[in-house]
Design an enzyme around this catalytic site. Sequence first.
Site, short mmCIF file in Angstrom:
data_model
loop_
_atom_site.label_atom_id
_atom_site.label_comp_id
_atom_site.label_asym_id
_atom_site.label_seq_id
_atom_site.Cartn_x
_atom_site.Cartn_y
_atom_site.Cartn_z
N HIS A 110 0.99 -1.14 0.02
CA HIS A 110 0.04 -0.22 0.06
C HIS A 110 0.91 1.45 -0.26
O HIS A 110 1.80 0.86 0.82
CB HIS A 110 -0.60 0.36 1.18
N GLY A 144 -10.67 -6.57 6.49
CA GLY A 144 -10.28 -5.24 6.29
C GLY A 144 -10.42 -4.58 4.80
O GLY A 144 -10.22 -5.42 4.02
C1 GRF Z 1 1.22 0.93 -6.14
O1 GRF Z 1 1.04 1.36 -5.57
C2 GRF Z 1 0.27 -0.42 -5.25
O2 GRF Z 1 0.54 0.24 -3.66
C3 GRF Z 1 -0.56 0.58 -5.44
O3 GRF Z 1 -0.73 0.86 -6.48
C4 GRF Z 1 0.16 0.88 -7.15
C5 GRF Z 1 1.18 -0.48 -8.24
O4 GRF Z 1 1.58 -0.42 -9.49
N1 GRF Z 1 -2.10 0.02 -4.94
P1 GRF Z 1 2.78 -1.12 -10.65
O5 GRF Z 1 1.15 -1.53 -11.03
O6 GRF Z 1 3.17 -2.09 -9.23
O7 GRF Z 1 3.63 0.00 -11.36
#
Ligand code: GRF
Length: 203
Positions: A110, A144
Amino acid sequence: MNARLVVLVSGEGTNLQALIDACEDEDYGATVVAVGADRDGTGALDRAARHDIPTFTRKVRDFTSRADWDQALADDCQRYRPDLVVSAGFMKLVGKRFLGVFGGRFLNTHPALLPSFPGMHGVRDALDYGVKVTGCTVFLVDEGTDSGPVLAQAAVEVLDDDDEATLHERIKVSERKLLVDTVGRMAREGWTAESARKVRLGQ
Ligand code: GRF
């Protein structure tokens, strides 16, 4: 023996690419055995194809209920007998059935320092709040939203001139490293749940 990884994706796939690249080193301890997606035509699926990694796609709209989608996704993953399932920019929440099979070995990344700024807009929310430090979190998924036990975190400074895109790009540099380091350690050393909230890398 290498840990088997199934990686779930929805987007550009730079986190997936970082894992694929890390797995090329035989000392890393893991192999990406399949990539799963919730939509077609993403950069992430192209990356998997370029590396001859099998892929599968399960779209929520092709199922009559969310629970059926959840079950189908779990079945697809299970076919590849993963030791770990990694959500790398996978923009769907899984449900009880998926977690019934993969709970405790399904991790997510995240782009914020949880428990601050969970949800779809972690980067924008941090920027809007005006924090000076944000970052990224790798955690075990529970029922969650971004609420499971934290495995690892890294801090990233917010610059005065940042917008959502520049900040997210900088976070993603840290995020890829954190994800690769964490998955590698889990593969090589295992992990220990000390309580419902506390997980330690290593036995
Ligand atoms: C990452 O920052 C992830 O945490 C978020 O979307 C981005 C995905 O990047 N949920 P990628 O597709 O791996 O380049």
